[in-house]
Design an enzyme around this catalytic site. Structure first.
Site, mmCIF file in Angstrom:
data_model
loop_
_atom_site.group_PDB
_atom_site.id
_atom_site.type_symbol
_atom_site.label_atom_id
_atom_site.label_comp_id
_atom_site.label_asym_id
_atom_site.label_seq_id
_atom_site.Cartn_x
_atom_site.Cartn_y
_atom_site.Cartn_z
ATOM 1 N N CYS A 1 0.793 -1.225 0.000
ATOM 2 C CA CYS A 1 0.000 0.000 0.000
ATOM 3 C C CYS A 1 0.826 1.277 0.000
ATOM 4 C CB CYS A 1 -0.940 -0.006 1.202
ATOM 5 S SG CYS A 1 -2.092 -1.403 1.220
ATOM 6 N N HIS B 1 -2.418 19.693 6.716
ATOM 7 C CA HIS B 1 -3.322 18.619 6.311
ATOM 8 C C HIS B 1 -2.585 17.281 6.373
ATOM 9 C CE1 HIS B 1 -5.966 21.806 4.889
ATOM 10 N NE2 HIS B 1 -4.966 22.279 4.159
#
Length: 452
Positions: free
Chosen positions: A180, A343
């Protein structure tokens, strides 16, 4: 070019030194500036990205997954209940999607089915990206595609080149087996290629093809990926062209990669294997969360020196010296990364992963919102999940000029990778894209346990 400049510079130095020391000194300064400019890393920009949005017909509501599981595993009621228990607590919503071949009872996926999923996911994302950037396939100089478990011949990057009739001198790379975190590894590869290939555009494609990788056996350590993984993919366009820099959304600041493959437990915690009955699948060890935490700790220890303000670095250093040198009974100091980033795009591997990272980094619910909503809406889309999260932040209208974004990916091996971006301008809310028609419904409250 660098060698030629060096030889020319040495020739000028020898010639000028015989006449005037002032000229020699001036040439020395000029030479040093030339050397600095030529060796300075070229800036890498992110023009835009696009995420695949599965058609509604591929959605797998909780009731459908429950019903199919009970029919397919009718002879294994204990495994049905195990998967159901995991599903209820996984943090996935009612709109995640699986490829068509896995909707059949029982599923009998073929190589052709896997190719069909590949073409649907990849071509859809790339088409959207070309439309958004207004570039053409012939403008692409580098193609990088990562897909961990599905390996095709011709390669997946070749499938893209053939579809879009790209130039014969395009440089192509296909990455497999990296789990991933492979999407961020692809960004790192593109960054290095763009350092040596001036005035180039790099197309990066991140996906995981689910069709051939659904586990049909009964080993519990191999059943978990069936619950978490869903369809998804993203196409990203990077460039080092100066003429496109004003159009770029982001600038690439840092890439930090950590690989724990030398350790036996880390190496074997996520493994593609066969069970006793010969069914292939991906086995997840019970040590996975502990190994992921250690990998993240190693990764951020390097990243922190690059992004944290001096005050945080000194606080960490004094705490470390107090505990290690002076043997003071103090808790380890966890740097406040909220002072470095605006973020966070944390790989949506599962609710447990997000809970652990939120707690260890002391992040607020708002900081982790993009990751939780991505897991809820799309499921674990593997390497592309960080791009769905970035898309969520943009769709909410939160991305402003100067904001810094931290993408974190985990993968087999075991690897933890970080990429840091800086936003170049206020990002307007996209009128199209994966989140465009549903962003007004989020965030939602995700219950601890979902019941049918």
């Amino acid at each position: 070019m660098l060698k030629f400049a060096k030889v020319a510079y040495e020739h000028l130095i020898i010639s000028s030194s015989q006449h005037d020391p002032i000229i020699s000194f001036s040439l020395l300064i000029i030479g040093m500036l030339m050397f600095y400019i030529m060796k300075k890393p070229k800036p890498v920009y992110l023009l835009d990205f696009a995420c695949f949005r599965p058609p509604p017909m591929y959605r797998v509501p909780f009731a459908t997954a429950n019903e199919h599981g009970r029919i397919i595993l009718a002879s294994q009621p204990e495994n049905v209940e195990f998967q159901l228990k995991i599903f209820e607590r996984a943090g996935l919503g009612e709109e995640t999607s699986l490829p068509g071949a896995l909707h059949y009872i029982p599923p009998t996926p073929s190589l052709m089915d896997a190719r069909e999923e590949t073409e649907m996911v990849v071509f859809s994302a790339v088409d959207s990206l070309f439309e958004q950037t207004r570039l053409k396939p012939e403008d692409i100089d580098i193609v990088i595609m990562n897909c961990s478990l599905f390996v095709a011949t011709p390669s997946l990057s070749s499938i893209v080149i053939h579809k879009y009739k790209m130039r014969s001198n395009v440089k192509s790379y296909s990455l497999s087996g990296m789990g991933c975190s492979a999407g961020l590894i692809s960004i790192d590869l593109a960054k290095h290629l763009l350092q040596v290939h001036p005035e180039s555009n790099a197309l990066v494609i991140s996906t995981e093809i689910i069709t051939p990788n659904s586990y049909l056996g009964s080993e519990r350590s191999m059943l978990l990926p069936n619950v978490l993984f869903r369809m998804g993919g993203a196409a990203i366009l990077l460039t080092n062209k100066r003429c496109l820099s004003n159009h770029a959304k982001y600038s690439l600041l840092h890439v930090v990669r950590t690989h724990k493959g030398a350790d036996d437990k880390s190496y074997g915690c996520v493994t593609q294997t066969e069970d006793k009955e010969g069914y292939p699948g991906v086995a997840l060890s019970q040590d996975l969360m502990v190994i992921a935490a250690k990998s993240l700790k190693s990764n951020i220890s390097t990243l922190g020196s690059l992004v944290l303000p001096l005050s945080e670095q000194l606080s960490f250093l004094f705490n470390l010296l107090g505990r290690k040198v002076f043997k003071l009974n103090r808790k380890p100091y966890i740097p406040n990364f909220k002072k470095a980033f605006d973020h966070y795009c944390i790989h949506a591997g599962g609710r447990a992963v997000l809970d652990a990272i939120q707690e260890s980094l002391k992040l607020s619910d708002e900081h982790i919102e993009a990751s939780r909503m991505t897991l809820y809406r799309w499921g674990n889309t593997s390497s592309s999940s960080v791009w769905y999260e970035m898309g969520y932040i943009e769709a909410k209208g939160r991305m402003k000029k100067g904001d810094r974004v931290w993408q974190i990916g985990f993968g087999s091996g075991f690897k933890c990778n970080s990429v840091v971006w800086k936003c170049n301008r206020d990002i307007e809310i996209p009128k199209s894209g994966a989140w465009a028609d549903c962003i007004n419904r989020y965030p939602v409250s995700v219950p601890e346990i979902v019941k049918d």
